[in-house]
Design a protein around this motif. Structure first.
Motif, PDB file in Angstrom:
ATOM      1  N   PRO A 236      -2.001  -3.629 -14.767  1.00 15.02           N
ATOM      2  CA  PRO A 236      -2.689  -2.555 -14.034  1.00 15.02           C
ATOM      3  C   PRO A 236      -1.804  -1.964 -12.945  1.00 15.02           C
ATOM      4  O   PRO A 236      -1.011  -2.675 -12.313  1.00 15.02           O
ATOM      5  N   GLU A 237      -1.965  -0.672 -12.709  1.00 14.20           N
ATOM      6  CA  GLU A 237      -1.154  -0.015 -11.694  1.00 14.20           C
ATOM      7  C   GLU A 237      -1.507  -0.545 -10.308  1.00 14.20           C
ATOM      8  O   GLU A 237      -2.640  -0.917 -10.034  1.00 14.20           O
ATOM      9  N   ALA A 238      -0.479  -0.563  -9.457  1.00 16.79           N
ATOM     10  CA  ALA A 238      -0.680  -0.949  -8.063  1.00 16.79           C
ATOM     11  C   ALA A 238      -0.301   0.226  -7.189  1.00 16.79           C
ATOM     12  O   ALA A 238       0.469   1.095  -7.597  1.00 16.79           O
ATOM     13  N   PRO A 239      -0.838   0.330  -5.971  1.00 17.22           N
ATOM     14  CA  PRO A 239      -0.483   1.453  -5.090  1.00 17.22           C
ATOM     15  C   PRO A 239       1.018   1.531  -4.888  1.00 17.22           C
ATOM     16  O   PRO A 239       1.675   0.501  -4.679  1.00 17.22           O
ATOM     17  N   THR A 297       9.566   0.055   4.553  1.00 19.93           N
ATOM     18  CA  THR A 297       8.292  -0.309   3.941  1.00 19.93           C
ATOM     19  C   THR A 297       8.562  -1.267   2.782  1.00 19.93           C
ATOM     20  O   THR A 297       9.388  -0.979   1.917  1.00 19.93           O
ATOM     21  N   THR A 298       7.906  -2.400   2.805  1.00 21.50           N
ATOM     22  CA  THR A 298       8.051  -3.372   1.730  1.00 21.50           C
ATOM     23  C   THR A 298       6.689  -3.638   1.118  1.00 21.50           C
ATOM     24  O   THR A 298       5.715  -3.876   1.837  1.00 21.50           O
ATOM     25  N   ARG A 299       6.612  -3.581  -0.175  1.00 23.66           N
ATOM     26  CA  ARG A 299       5.352  -3.819  -0.864  1.00 23.66           C
ATOM     27  C   ARG A 299       5.597  -4.752  -2.054  1.00 23.66           C
ATOM     28  O   ARG A 299       6.415  -4.452  -2.909  1.00 23.66           O
ATOM     29  N   THR A 300       4.921  -5.879  -2.060  1.00 26.56           N
ATOM     30  CA  THR A 300       4.980  -6.795  -3.187  1.00 26.56           C
ATOM     31  C   THR A 300       3.685  -6.704  -3.967  1.00 26.56           C
ATOM     32  O   THR A 300       2.597  -6.853  -3.393  1.00 26.56           O
ATOM     33  N   ARG A 301       3.798  -6.430  -5.245  1.00 30.54           N
ATOM     34  CA  ARG A 301       2.640  -6.353  -6.124  1.00 30.54           C
ATOM     35  C   ARG A 301       2.624  -7.594  -7.012  1.00 30.54           C
ATOM     36  O   ARG A 301       3.663  -7.970  -7.583  1.00 30.54           O
ATOM     37  N   ALA A 302       1.487  -8.245  -7.126  1.00 33.55           N
ATOM     38  CA  ALA A 302       1.403  -9.476  -7.907  1.00 33.55           C
ATOM     39  C   ALA A 302       0.159  -9.460  -8.790  1.00 33.55           C
ATOM     40  O   ALA A 302      -0.852  -8.831  -8.455  1.00 33.55           O
ATOM     41  N   TRP A 303       0.255 -10.148  -9.918  1.00 31.46           N
ATOM     42  CA  TRP A 303      -0.854 -10.260 -10.861  1.00 31.46           C
ATOM     43  C   TRP A 303      -0.991 -11.708 -11.318  1.00 31.46           C
ATOM     44  O   TRP A 303      -0.005 -12.437 -11.421  1.00 31.46           O
ATOM     45  N   VAL A 316      -6.195 -10.235 -16.999  1.00 34.44           N
ATOM     46  CA  VAL A 316      -5.193  -9.869 -15.999  1.00 34.44           C
ATOM     47  C   VAL A 316      -5.920  -9.308 -14.791  1.00 34.44           C
ATOM     48  O   VAL A 316      -6.828  -8.486 -14.932  1.00 34.44           O
ATOM     49  N   GLU A 317      -5.525  -9.719 -13.595  1.00 38.39           N
ATOM     50  CA  GLU A 317      -6.108  -9.161 -12.380  1.00 38.39           C
ATOM     51  C   GLU A 317      -5.085  -9.200 -11.252  1.00 38.39           C
ATOM     52  O   GLU A 317      -4.202 -10.076 -11.236  1.00 38.39           O
ATOM     53  N   PRO A 318      -5.156  -8.258 -10.320  1.00 35.57           N
ATOM     54  CA  PRO A 318      -4.251  -8.300  -9.163  1.00 35.57           C
ATOM     55  C   PRO A 318      -4.432  -9.604  -8.401  1.00 35.57           C
ATOM     56  O   PRO A 318      -5.537 -10.163  -8.339  1.00 35.57           O
TER      57      PRO A 318
END
Length: 562
Positions: A236-239, A297-303, A316-318
């Motif tokens: 899934p897309e993350a911001p 700006t640092t952004r970590t996206r995890a699933w 699957v979920e954030p």
């Protein structure tokens, strides 16, 4: 501490430190291999940032007595030129001959015959890109390999599953997997691979797209006969990241700039993937960092992925457990089926190791910050899931820390660079059967570490280094192997280095420790014509059983765990 060395080109000191003991992927592939070495050395380079003289010191010798000139002037001495030793021989060994094959990667997959030093070349396999591991259904090997083919003027990359015979020189294609995204310009495909502990299945993670809108996809891998690599499943897309500062978890994104973000101001890390010990869950993450002027700006996206028994994806979920993961940290590991730990270097309050344990929902169970030595950080943790312990080794500061993952209470000791033995702590109860795992994925761990454990879990083998004492050195000085009793953390032995040791692995036979050395440097960090080599030490008394030379140009041989 004493040490004996013979001729640096051709002899091996078969003793412990301190005395006698008792007993054609093309240009891009080449660049990748070289870059791996550069990155690895740069990690150690954190410890080499102390101030050095800008030029050689100038000594005023006018106070010395002036000699009476001779009638015939002395000849002007020729400048001294240090002669480089010739390359190491294919094999140099002592009286004992050990049989068996050592699988390793170094600019490809190879099998080394311990008795003869002969090397069988397997299929092309690049460390950090292709994963070679033992076949659960035979005595051979499997490779999850990325293959490049030129089509319509650009390279097309396909994931393949390849089965390699036990003797290494023959292999067959088992299955073609998905075609990966096509990079543009100088961009590279980013991937990671992890396996379930029983080798029944695994996951391939791939980045999709190469700009700020990139996302991550995963492909389930079935490793039982006949074997397959499934289609990519996009997560899934993350911001997307925005300029204006790093928002805290749960906060709304910072205001975006009215100016478009330039690609050169964006850094990426990942994807990374870890599969749980029971093989029924996985965590995937990806980090994006944006710079606009002085604003970062640092952004970590995890699933989080729930997996079926065959490794296929159920849900699957954030996942919020890595929202505060320090940027570009890769030391994340499952310490139990529902527990993960991260161990990361941070610098905000001075050199510090940040540690956090999380549950399956991403909630923090316990956290700690441990000051790091001024000489460096632990590069790779070693985790024993059976005892719930983590070991951190600072190869430059020579400090060893043991942590209980339930409390993160540390026990630590620092070894003297000149010591052969040291007292330990109160005895510690050890599990009967350790369950060792490193802090990386299967793709990025195999044999690339500076800490290893004996098969029975009673000893730790640690590679030590220090800042070079010779200003002509091009790298750190190798101190050899520190052998530690795990129960007490006492130093029980020291083994002198036979080359520029860089990776270490205890072989599954329990009798030998194999140590890979980089090419181009000797034990003091001085330039040499030696190419990469591997030294085999006896696991008990440290004597050198054999040293194998000419195993690659620069990249150290990395033993594949089995």
């Amino acid at each position: 501490m004493t040490e004996r060395r013979g001729d640096p080109g051709y002899s091996v000191a078969t003793q412990r430190l301190g005395g006698d003991g008792d007993g054609p992927r093309g240009r891009r592939r080449t660049l990748i291999s070289v870059l791996i070495v550069v990155v690895a050395v740069s990690i150690v380079g954190i410890s080499l940032a102390s101030e050095r003289l800008a030029e050689r010191p100038s000594l005023d010798l006018s106070f010395l007595p002036t000699p009476t000139p001779r009638s015939t002037p002395s000849a002007t001495p020729a400048p001294t030129v240090r002669a480089l030793p010739s390359d190491l021989p294919r094999i140099t060994r002592g009286d004992e001959i050990r049989a068996g094959l050592i699988p390793f990667t170094s600019e490809g997959f190879h099998l080394l015959d311990m008795a003869t030093g002969n090397v069988v070349d397997g299929p092309p396999a690049d460390f950090g890109r292709d994963l070679v591991f033992d076949d659960p259904d035979s005595d051979g090997w499997l490779c999850i390999c990325l293959r490049d083919e030129l089509a319509d003027g650009s390279f097309q990359t396909t994931a393949q599953l390849i089965r390699i015979e036990s003797y290494g020189s023959a292999w067959d294609l088992v299955a073609d997997g998905p075609q990966l995204p096509t990079p543009t310009g100088d961009e590279q495909i980013s991937t990671d691979i992890d396996l379930a502990p029983d080798r029944s299945h695994g996951l391939l993670a791939v980045t999709l797209g190469f700009g700020l809108d990139r996302n991550v996809a995963v492909a389930p891998i079935s490793l039982g006969a006949p074997g397959s690599i499934d289609s990519l499943v996009e997560l899934p897309e993350a911001p997307p990241p925005t300029a204006g500062g790093s928002p805290a978890p749960g906060d709304s994104p910072a205001p975006t700039s009215s100016e478009p973000i330039q690609p050169e101001n964006v850094s990426f890390d990942g994807p990374h993937i870890r599969i749980s010990p029971d093989g029924r869950a996985a965590v995937v993450w990806d980090t994006v960092q944006v710079f606009e002027g002085s604003v970062e700006t640092t952004r970590t996206r995890a699933w989080r992925l729930d997996l079926n028994s065959d490794g296929s994806i159920a849900t699957v979920e954030p996942w919020r457990g890595l929202d505060e993961l320090p940027p570009f940290c890769q030391s994340v590991a499952y310490v139990a089926a529902e527990r993960l730990i991260w161990i990361c270097p941070t610098f905000a309050a001075g050199p510090t190791t940040s540690i956090r344990v999380m549950d399956a929902a991403g909630r923090t169970m316990v956290a700690a910050n441990i000051p790091a030595s001024p000489d460096g950080f632990s590069i790779e943790p070693l985790v024993d899931r059976a005892s719930g312990e983590v070991y951190l080794w600072d190869q430059m500061g020579l400090g060893l820390i043991r942590l209980d993952v339930a409390t993160l209470t540390p026990e630590s000791t620092v070894y003297d660079a000149a010591a052969e033995f040291s007292a330990g702590l109160a005895p510690h109860v050890l599990p009967r059967e350790p369950d060792w795992v490193a802090g990386g994925s299967a793709l990025l761990v195999g044999g690339f570490g500076q800490i290893a454990a004996s098969a029975d879990g009673t000893r730790l083998y640690l590679l030590g280094r220090r800042q070079p004492t010779n200003r002509e050195s091009n790298g750190p000085e190798t101190l050899g192997v520190f052998v530690v009793d795990r129960a007490t953390l006492a130093l029980v032995d020291r083994w002198a280095p036979a080359a520029a040791y860089y990776t270490i692995a205890a072989l599954p036979d329990g009798q030998s420790v194999a140590i890979g050395a980089i090419g181009g440097l000797d034990t003091t960090g001085l330039e040499t014509s030696w190419t990469a080599s591997l030294t085999l030490h006896d696991a008990q008394d440290g004597r050198i059983v054999a040293r194998y030379g000419r195993l690659g140009q620069y990249l150290p041989p990395m033993v594949i765990p089995r």
